[in-house]
Design a protein around this motif. Structure first.
Motif, PDB file in Angstrom:
ATOM      1  N   ALA A   1     -12.367 -13.172 -13.046  1.00 56.70           N
ATOM      2  CA  ALA A   1     -11.421 -12.057 -12.969  1.00 56.70           C
ATOM      3  C   ALA A   1     -10.126 -12.551 -12.331  1.00 56.70           C
ATOM      4  O   ALA A   1      -9.884 -12.341 -11.148  1.00 56.70           O
ATOM      5  CB  ALA A   1     -12.019 -10.911 -12.154  1.00 56.70           C
ATOM      6  N   PRO A   2      -9.276 -13.243 -13.107  1.00 51.74           N
ATOM      7  CA  PRO A   2      -8.084 -13.856 -12.520  1.00 51.74           C
ATOM      8  C   PRO A   2      -7.100 -12.851 -11.944  1.00 51.74           C
ATOM      9  O   PRO A   2      -6.233 -13.218 -11.160  1.00 51.74           O
ATOM     10  CB  PRO A   2      -7.469 -14.623 -13.704  1.00 51.74           C
ATOM     11  N   GLU A   3      -7.246 -11.586 -12.325  1.00 53.79           N
ATOM     12  CA  GLU A   3      -6.336 -10.574 -11.801  1.00 53.79           C
ATOM     13  C   GLU A   3      -6.794 -10.032 -10.452  1.00 53.79           C
ATOM     14  O   GLU A   3      -6.089  -9.235  -9.818  1.00 53.79           O
ATOM     15  CB  GLU A   3      -6.216  -9.412 -12.799  1.00 53.79           C
ATOM     16  N   ALA A   4      -7.946 -10.485  -9.966  1.00 54.67           N
ATOM     17  CA  ALA A   4      -8.505  -9.915  -8.736  1.00 54.67           C
ATOM     18  C   ALA A   4      -7.604 -10.160  -7.537  1.00 54.67           C
ATOM     19  O   ALA A   4      -7.420  -9.271  -6.699  1.00 54.67           O
ATOM     20  CB  ALA A   4      -9.897 -10.498  -8.478  1.00 54.67           C
ATOM     21  N   ALA A   5      -7.038 -11.366  -7.414  1.00 53.16           N
ATOM     22  CA  ALA A   5      -6.176 -11.658  -6.269  1.00 53.16           C
ATOM     23  C   ALA A   5      -4.936 -10.775  -6.290  1.00 53.16           C
ATOM     24  O   ALA A   5      -4.520 -10.243  -5.258  1.00 53.16           O
ATOM     25  CB  ALA A   5      -5.774 -13.137  -6.276  1.00 53.16           C
ATOM     26  N   HIS A   6      -4.345 -10.610  -7.465  1.00 49.64           N
ATOM     27  CA  HIS A   6      -3.150  -9.771  -7.542  1.00 49.64           C
ATOM     28  C   HIS A   6      -3.491  -8.311  -7.238  1.00 49.64           C
ATOM     29  O   HIS A   6      -2.683  -7.603  -6.615  1.00 49.64           O
ATOM     30  CB  HIS A   6      -2.507  -9.884  -8.921  1.00 49.64           C
ATOM     31  N   ALA A   7      -4.666  -7.876  -7.670  1.00 51.70           N
ATOM     32  CA  ALA A   7      -5.076  -6.498  -7.377  1.00 51.70           C
ATOM     33  C   ALA A   7      -5.173  -6.264  -5.878  1.00 51.70           C
ATOM     34  O   ALA A   7      -4.819  -5.183  -5.376  1.00 51.70           O
ATOM     35  CB  ALA A   7      -6.414  -6.202  -8.050  1.00 51.70           C
ATOM     36  N   LEU A   8      -5.636  -7.279  -5.138  1.00 47.32           N
ATOM     37  CA  LEU A   8      -5.700  -7.149  -3.686  1.00 47.32           C
ATOM     38  C   LEU A   8      -4.309  -7.038  -3.077  1.00 47.32           C
ATOM     39  O   LEU A   8      -4.089  -6.252  -2.151  1.00 47.32           O
ATOM     40  CB  LEU A   8      -6.442  -8.358  -3.094  1.00 47.32           C
ATOM     41  N   LEU A   9      -3.362  -7.802  -3.596  1.00 51.03           N
ATOM     42  CA  LEU A   9      -1.987  -7.708  -3.090  1.00 51.03           C
ATOM     43  C   LEU A   9      -1.378  -6.346  -3.420  1.00 51.03           C
ATOM     44  O   LEU A   9      -0.652  -5.770  -2.604  1.00 51.03           O
ATOM     45  CB  LEU A   9      -1.122  -8.822  -3.679  1.00 51.03           C
ATOM     46  N   GLU A  10      -1.651  -5.838  -4.612  1.00 53.35           N
ATOM     47  CA  GLU A  10      -1.122  -4.516  -4.986  1.00 53.35           C
ATOM     48  C   GLU A  10      -1.695  -3.438  -4.084  1.00 53.35           C
ATOM     49  O   GLU A  10      -0.986  -2.512  -3.662  1.00 53.35           O
ATOM     50  CB  GLU A  10      -1.441  -4.218  -6.452  1.00 53.35           C
TER      51      GLU A  10
ATOM     52  N   LEU B   1      -2.676  -3.861  -1.049  1.00 47.35           N
ATOM     53  CA  LEU B   1      -2.030  -4.045   0.256  1.00 47.35           C
ATOM     54  C   LEU B   1      -0.628  -3.448   0.256  1.00 47.35           C
ATOM     55  O   LEU B   1      -0.217  -2.804   1.235  1.00 47.35           O
ATOM     56  CB  LEU B   1      -1.973  -5.535   0.591  1.00 47.35           C
ATOM     57  N   ARG B   2       0.102  -3.634  -0.814  1.00 44.59           N
ATOM     58  CA  ARG B   2       1.455  -3.066  -0.911  1.00 44.59           C
ATOM     59  C   ARG B   2       1.410  -1.546  -0.840  1.00 44.59           C
ATOM     60  O   ARG B   2       2.183  -0.917  -0.106  1.00 44.59           O
ATOM     61  CB  ARG B   2       2.110  -3.509  -2.225  1.00 44.59           C
ATOM     62  N   ARG B   3       0.482  -0.953  -1.583  1.00 48.46           N
ATOM     63  CA  ARG B   3       0.391   0.510  -1.575  1.00 48.46           C
ATOM     64  C   ARG B   3      -0.041   1.028  -0.210  1.00 48.46           C
ATOM     65  O   ARG B   3       0.430   2.072   0.256  1.00 48.46           O
ATOM     66  CB  ARG B   3      -0.587   0.979  -2.653  1.00 48.46           C
ATOM     67  N   ALA B   4      -0.966   0.308   0.436  1.00 48.98           N
ATOM     68  CA  ALA B   4      -1.494   0.773   1.721  1.00 48.98           C
ATOM     69  C   ALA B   4      -0.466   0.693   2.838  1.00 48.98           C
ATOM     70  O   ALA B   4      -0.460   1.535   3.745  1.00 48.98           O
ATOM     71  CB  ALA B   4      -2.729  -0.043   2.088  1.00 48.98           C
ATOM     72  N   THR B   5       0.401  -0.303   2.787  1.00 48.06           N
ATOM     73  CA  THR B   5       1.345  -0.527   3.886  1.00 48.06           C
ATOM     74  C   THR B   5       2.755  -0.049   3.586  1.00 48.06           C
ATOM     75  O   THR B   5       3.556   0.117   4.495  1.00 48.06           O
ATOM     76  CB  THR B   5       1.403  -2.023   4.229  1.00 48.06           C
ATOM     77  N   GLY B   6       3.070   0.164   2.298  1.00 50.70           N
ATOM     78  CA  GLY B   6       4.422   0.547   1.939  1.00 50.70           C
ATOM     79  C   GLY B   6       5.411  -0.596   2.056  1.00 50.70           C
ATOM     80  O   GLY B   6       6.631  -0.371   2.057  1.00 50.70           O
TER      81      GLY B   6
ATOM     82  N   ASP C   1     -10.876  -2.335  -1.515  1.00 47.24           N
ATOM     83  CA  ASP C   1     -11.520  -1.082  -1.159  1.00 47.24           C
ATOM     84  C   ASP C   1     -10.495  -0.190  -0.500  1.00 47.24           C
ATOM     85  O   ASP C   1     -10.209  -0.306   0.682  1.00 47.24           O
ATOM     86  CB  ASP C   1     -12.702  -1.337  -0.211  1.00 47.24           C
ATOM     87  N   GLU C   2      -9.929   0.712  -1.268  1.00 45.97           N
ATOM     88  CA  GLU C   2      -8.865   1.560  -0.745  1.00 45.97           C
ATOM     89  C   GLU C   2      -9.406   2.667   0.142  1.00 45.97           C
ATOM     90  O   GLU C   2      -8.652   3.446   0.711  1.00 45.97           O
ATOM     91  CB  GLU C   2      -8.036   2.128  -1.912  1.00 45.97           C
ATOM     92  N   ASN C   3     -10.740   2.765   0.267  1.00 48.55           N
ATOM     93  CA  ASN C   3     -11.333   3.740   1.181  1.00 48.55           C
ATOM     94  C   ASN C   3     -11.545   3.139   2.559  1.00 48.55           C
ATOM     95  O   ASN C   3     -11.937   3.830   3.491  1.00 48.55           O
ATOM     96  CB  ASN C   3     -12.674   4.236   0.634  1.00 48.55           C
ATOM     97  N   ASP C   4     -11.329   1.828   2.696  1.00 48.65           N
ATOM     98  CA  ASP C   4     -11.496   1.177   3.981  1.00 48.65           C
ATOM     99  C   ASP C   4     -10.539   1.803   4.995  1.00 48.65           C
ATOM    100  O   ASP C   4      -9.367   2.013   4.717  1.00 48.65           O
ATOM    101  CB  ASP C   4     -11.212  -0.329   3.852  1.00 48.65           C
ATOM    102  N   SER C   5     -11.042   2.084   6.204  1.00 48.75           N
ATOM    103  CA  SER C   5     -10.216   2.734   7.226  1.00 48.75           C
ATOM    104  C   SER C   5      -9.011   1.937   7.603  1.00 48.75           C
ATOM    105  O   SER C   5      -7.985   2.468   8.048  1.00 48.75           O
ATOM    106  CB  SER C   5     -11.076   3.027   8.463  1.00 48.75           C
ATOM    107  N   ARG C   6      -9.063   0.591   7.422  1.00 47.60           N
ATOM    108  CA  ARG C   6      -7.927  -0.246   7.792  1.00 47.60           C
ATOM    109  C   ARG C   6      -6.792  -0.131   6.796  1.00 47.60           C
ATOM    110  O   ARG C   6      -5.698  -0.609   7.040  1.00 47.60           O
ATOM    111  CB  ARG C   6      -8.389  -1.707   7.930  1.00 47.60           C
ATOM    112  N   LEU C   7      -7.041   0.484   5.651  1.00 39.55           N
ATOM    113  CA  LEU C   7      -5.993   0.645   4.651  1.00 39.55           C
ATOM    114  C   LEU C   7      -5.375   2.024   4.719  1.00 39.55           C
ATOM    115  O   LEU C   7      -4.686   2.435   3.810  1.00 39.55           O
ATOM    116  CB  LEU C   7      -6.577   0.394   3.251  1.00 39.55           C
ATOM    117  N   LYS C   8      -5.648   2.742   5.781  1.00 43.87           N
ATOM    118  CA  LYS C   8      -5.093   4.102   5.924  1.00 43.87           C
ATOM    119  C   LYS C   8      -3.845   4.061   6.779  1.00 43.87           C
ATOM    120  O   LYS C   8      -3.724   3.253   7.668  1.00 43.87           O
ATOM    121  CB  LYS C   8      -6.137   5.037   6.545  1.00 43.87           C
TER     122      LYS C   8
END
Length: 275
Positions: free
Chosen positions: A87-96, A98-103, A268-275
């Motif tokens: 799943a070569p897109e997995a790393a980019h999905a994690l960055l995306e 992170l961007r959404r979670a932190t703004g 995991d966008e439900n992770d409390s650290r991403l809130k």
């Protein structure tokens, strides 16, 4: 098709990455060519040639009695293997995520395997933003963004490198294009590396560009640093870095390290650290 039923691989680079991943899939310290070939689904002779070549490059270390282990150069290959993962897109999905979670703007840097100790941007998630928003010229991107002594992303890598490499980096001047917050005094820079090792993350205030603050965490594998994850936000928005941003950056770095080991992780966008 190989004699033992294994596939040959579509390119030499892909086959090397598959052998590298086989070490982590098998676990333990050292393995023989046969076990590695089965785990990598390659034929024995191909794996043996890869191991012999890799010994000279520091990717693998021969331990005697036909056993090999990963060498010090393996971490640089770890994240590069992401491009060859199922799943070569997995790393980019994690960055995306992170961007959404932190703004903020999210970046992945790797420790460059060639050309001396420096970093290189492997991927980014910046939405509709443009690097010109950072106030950085093309020359600055080639100097500041490559430096390990400037910026939270660079120092997050530098903190975990051997002292000999740290000394090499400190011998280099601070890029003229660096921001006003860059550490220009070596003693302060070294003290910041101690704080990074204690905390596990790095904070930067206008180091790479005026008006932008940063938070970065190292991406490590078996105690060796491969790169770092960075979030940048405007100073007026992030005067002090909140714990939620720090936690999200650390979580993303850990997930990327799992991918480098060959264990894909989904954001995991439900992770409390991403809130």
């Amino acid at each position: 098709m190989a004699k033992n039923g294994a596939v040959g691989g579509s390119s030499h680079a892909e086959r090397v990455f598959r052998v590298q991943r086989a070490f982590t899939q098998l676990g333990g310290r050292a393995h023989g060519p046969g076990a590695l070939a089965r785990a990598a689904e390659l034929d024995d002779s191909t794996v043996y040639r890869i191991l012999q070549s890799g010994v000279h490059q520091g990717i693998f270390v021969r331990e005697g009695r036909g056993l090999y282990r990963l060498g010090s150069a393996a971490p640089q290959l770890g994240l590069k293997a992401l491009a060859h993962s199922p799943a070569p897109e997995a790393a980019h999905a994690l960055l995306e995520a992170l961007r959404r979670a932190t703004g903020g703007l999210a970046f992945l840097y790797l420790l460059a395997p060639f050309g001396g100790a420096h970093r290189q941007c492997a991927d980014m998630a910046v939405g509709d933003s443009d690097l010109t928003e950072l106030g950085m010229t093309p020359r600055a991107v080639q100097t500041v963004e490559h430096s390990l002594r400037v910026g939270a992303a660079g120092r997050a890598i530098l903190a975990y490198l051997p002292e000999t490499i740290q000394s090499e980096v400190l011998d280099r001047p601070v890029p003229a294009e660096a921001g006003p917050g860059a550490f220009r005094d070596d003693a302060r820079l070294l003290a910041s590396l101690d704080r990074i090792r204690t905390r596990g993350y790095a904070l930067g205030h206008e180091e790479c560009a005026a008006g932008w603050n940063e938070c970065a965490a190292p991406v490590t594998w078996d105690g060796l640093v491969m790169g770092s994850v960075l979030v940048m936000k405007p100073k007026q928005v992030m005067t002090r870095c909140p714990v939620t941003v720090i936690g999200a950056v650390e979580q993303t770095a850990a997930a990327l390290a799992d991918l480098g080991r060959g264990s894909p992780a989904e954001p995991d966008e439900n992770d409390s650290r991403l809130k």
